[in-house]
Design an enzyme around this catalytic site. Structure first.
Site, PDB file in Angstrom:
ATOM      1  N   ARG A 134       0.832  -1.206  -0.184  1.00  0.00           N
ATOM      2  CA  ARG A 134      -0.085   0.052  -0.156  1.00  0.00           C
ATOM      3  C   ARG A 134       1.024   1.194   0.074  1.00  0.00           C
ATOM      4  O   ARG A 134       2.105   1.070   0.441  1.00  0.00           O
ATOM      5  CB  ARG A 134      -0.884  -0.309   1.147  1.00  0.00           C
ATOM      6  CG  ARG A 134      -1.389   1.202   1.446  1.00  0.00           C
ATOM      7  CD  ARG A 134      -2.675   0.869   2.528  1.00  0.00           C
ATOM      8  NE  ARG A 134      -2.873  -0.026   3.527  1.00  0.00           N
ATOM      9  CZ  ARG A 134      -2.636   0.125   4.815  1.00  0.00           C
ATOM     10  NH1 ARG A 134      -2.498   1.353   5.123  1.00  0.00           N
ATOM     11  NH2 ARG A 134      -2.638  -0.868   5.593  1.00  0.00           N
ATOM     12  N   GLY A 135       0.338   2.351  -0.388  1.00  0.00           N
ATOM     13  CA  GLY A 135       0.750   3.768  -0.117  1.00  0.00           C
ATOM     14  C   GLY A 135       2.007   3.930  -1.102  1.00  0.00           C
ATOM     15  O   GLY A 135       2.301   3.941  -2.187  1.00  0.00           O
ATOM     16  N   SER A 136       3.344   4.317  -0.094  1.00  0.00           N
ATOM     17  CA  SER A 136       4.279   5.071  -0.702  1.00  0.00           C
ATOM     18  C   SER A 136       5.203   4.412  -1.489  1.00  0.00           C
ATOM     19  O   SER A 136       5.232   3.068  -1.605  1.00  0.00           O
ATOM     20  CB  SER A 136       5.070   5.087   0.766  1.00  0.00           C
ATOM     21  OG  SER A 136       6.412   5.487   0.520  1.00  0.00           O
ATOM     22  N   ALA A 137       5.891   5.559  -2.212  1.00  0.00           N
ATOM     23  CA  ALA A 137       7.028   4.888  -3.024  1.00  0.00           C
ATOM     24  C   ALA A 137       8.201   4.397  -2.341  1.00  0.00           C
ATOM     25  O   ALA A 137       8.871   3.728  -3.139  1.00  0.00           O
ATOM     26  CB  ALA A 137       7.327   6.326  -4.010  1.00  0.00           C
ATOM     27  N   GLY A 138       8.187   4.158  -1.195  1.00  0.00           N
ATOM     28  CA  GLY A 138       9.367   3.889  -0.471  1.00  0.00           C
ATOM     29  C   GLY A 138       9.195   2.268  -0.354  1.00  0.00           C
ATOM     30  O   GLY A 138      10.215   1.780   0.558  1.00  0.00           O
TER      31      GLY A 138
END
Lengths: 419, 141
Positions: free
Chosen positions: B62-66
């Site tokens: 999910r979510g972040s480019a990290g």
């Protein structure tokens, strides 16, 4: 997937080991996404400069060692540390701080333009409508797609760099016309105009839509024609925090949505949701509550504060100072800070007690020094993420509410029609 | 009892081990500690569990480019899973794993299965994965 001769040479290692690794990464991404072709890009915003352990450094050092160069102009996202003031994140060990700094410097060495901002779209040199680019940071992906009409999927770390090295990305999802059609309509026209004119409205709206729309592309009907890029930035950031909204259309405002029909690409509108005050109230409650705890500080600038936001802040603050004992952090880009310095505003703000930080942000761990306790922010993104990562309790407010609270030293909210 | 299912190979490799099935998606930046492989998202059903040495079954990240960085770092320092079985085509997990495999000479496979198959997997099941994407499942009971 058929590769052209140049891509095949890249993959076969005829252009060096760095290019081979980068091309293998692009081809693997295309395989995973079942893309049938690759296309050229004209720009990249690089997130991999944000330190997240030794692997990040090993990756870029491999690329540098084997002679990688960049095929397109590539700008850096914020980093974990502020290069001009490493001490603002005290809890980092000296090794982490050093590796975070080395990582950022490695991307400069690779050829990136070191803008160190999560709001690169505030700088001159924007991509054009329809340009294929690489965005990585989630708010920037949404702003580029929605507000500028450039085309990017959400590229994670490493893939962003490999795309910049090869100049190629898989031709799929938001790069394709059909991937950009609106799929659900949110109608805000029943919400009173006075509320739609408040900057907080856009943060709450983005949060509510992010919560509700899943993987569908939303269109929004009923936004004021005079809403500005700071407002659209708020929707971009909030919608990609509470949910995953890499593209939205605002009817009559954003470039691919002059009309409902164009936003939906003439497809029938399957679902319309009318948003009302209850939805905004719920969003505000989800983004923090006003407990009895004493206000400890203010955090602004997530995503990075724009020139026009500085202008509003200066006007709201006047000649007043931040109450003693409060911390007031404001994050922005070096570029915008230079503009603000030329106006003399940076000096005014610093003397009033505002600490301006560039290169990084304040909503993630380890905490920027002094950031704990009850913090007020004007940013839905900050309010969404910070409580999970920092020892803070958060309260969201409009910019004016944040300023009044900072000056008086206690939470000061506007009577806001039931919100 | 053991059954074989055929998965789509995102990153090829061999692995065998015990499944850890996550009941929600997870961001591998912010919700996960890549230093020790612990899930640190306080809202996650598997909060404070460790992914190390398990075959991690998860719908998607999910979510972040990290996320790719979190994956590569946990694999680099040995606190990561032996393989990933995904319910969606997840580029972030795939690319994080590919980079770790190349940089550190690992062979961590990433497979994609249908939602229906995903529901048949349970934490504690014994899984064996081959390079063609066949997963042999032995239920813990």
């Amino acid at each position: 997937m058929q590769l052209n001769l140049l891509d095949q040479d890249r993959l076969d290692g005829k252009l060096g080991k760095a290019m081979q690794f980068a091309m293998e990464t692009i081809v693997t991404a295309a395989h995973i996404d079942q893309a049938e072709a690759l296309i050229d890009i004209s720009f990249a915003h690089i997130d991999a400069c944000f330190y997240n352990g030794r692997a990040h450094l090993d990756f870029v050092n491999y690329m540098l060692e084997y002679g990688a160069t960049l095929a397109v102009p590539s700008w850096t996202n914020s980093g974990l540390v502020a290069l001009n003031d490493l001490s603002i994140r005290d809890p980092l060990t000296s090794r982490e701080m050093d590796e975070a700094r080395q990582l950022m410097q490695a991307y400069v060495k690779l050829g990136c333009n070191p803008v160190w901002t999560c709001a690169p779209y505030q700088l001159p040199g924007r991509p054009e409508l329809g340009a294929h680019i690489v965005g990585s940071e989630s708010n920037a992906v949404s702003f580029y797609n929605s507000v500028i009409g450039a085309r990017t999927n959400k590229y994670g770390d490493y893939l962003d760099v490999c795309a910049a090295i090869t100049g190629r990305v898989p031709f799929c999802k938001l790069h394709r016309d059909e991937g950009r059609a609106a799929e659900i309509l949110y109608d805000v026209s029943k919400i009173p105009q006075s509320i739609r004119d408040n900057d907080l409205f856009y943060h709450l709206l983005g949060h509510a839509i992010g919560r509700k729309c899943g993987h569908r592309v939303p269109a929004i009907m009923g936004l004021s024609a005079n809403c500005n890029e700071d407002d659209l930035k708020a929707i971009s950031a909030a919608g990609s925090s509470s949910g995953s909204v890499p593209l939205f259309h605002a009817i009559g405002i954003t470039p691919e949505a002059p009309t409902l029909e164009s936003a939906f690409q003439n497809n029938p509108i399957q679902q319309t949701i009318k948003l009302n005050l209850d939805d905004l109230r719920q969003a505000r409650n989800e983004l923090g509550t006003n407990s009895d705890q004493v206000l400890a500080g203010i955090a602004l600038g997530t995503p990075h504060f724009s020139y026009t936001e500085f202008e509003r802040l200066i006007n709201l603050l006047g000649r007043r100072c931040i109450a003693p004992g409060l911390v007031f952090y404001l994050t922005t880009s070096r570029h915008v800070l230079r503009q603000v310095e030329q106006q003399g505003w940076a000096n005014v703000l610093e003397q009033a007690g505002v600490k301006i930080i560039t290169d990084t942000c304040t909503y993630f761990s380890p905490a920027v020094n002094g950031l704990c306790g009850k913090i007020m922010t004007n940013s839905a993104k900050w309010a969404y993420y910070a409580p999970g990562m920092l020892p803070v309790e958060v309260l969201i407010g409009s910019l004016a509410e944040c300023v009044e609270s900072a000056v008086t030293g206690q939470v000061t909210l506007d009577p806001w029609e039931g919100l | 009892m053991s059954i074989d299912i055929e998965a789509r190979v995102l990153i090829a490799g061999e692995a065998s081990g015990t499944a850890l099935v996550l009941d929600d998606t997870l961001s591998f930046w912010g919700g996960f500690n890549p230093g020790n492989g612990e899930i640190i998202d306080v809202h996650h059903p598997q909060y404070q569990q460790f992914v190390g040495g398990r075959i991690l079954c998860i719908a998607e990240s999910r979510g972040s480019a990290g996320t790719p960085g979190g994956i590569a770092e946990t694999l680099r320092n040995g606190s990561g899973p032996l393989a990933f079985v995904l319910g969606e085509r997840d580029v972030n997990i795939g690319i994080g794993t590919l980079v770790a495999n190349r940089l550190y000479d690992l062979e961590i496979p990433v497979l994609e299965v249908s939602t229906a198959i995903m529901k048949q997997l349970h934490s504690g099941d014994r899984l064996e994965i081959n390079r063609q994407g066949i997963i042999s499942i032995t239920n813990r009971s």
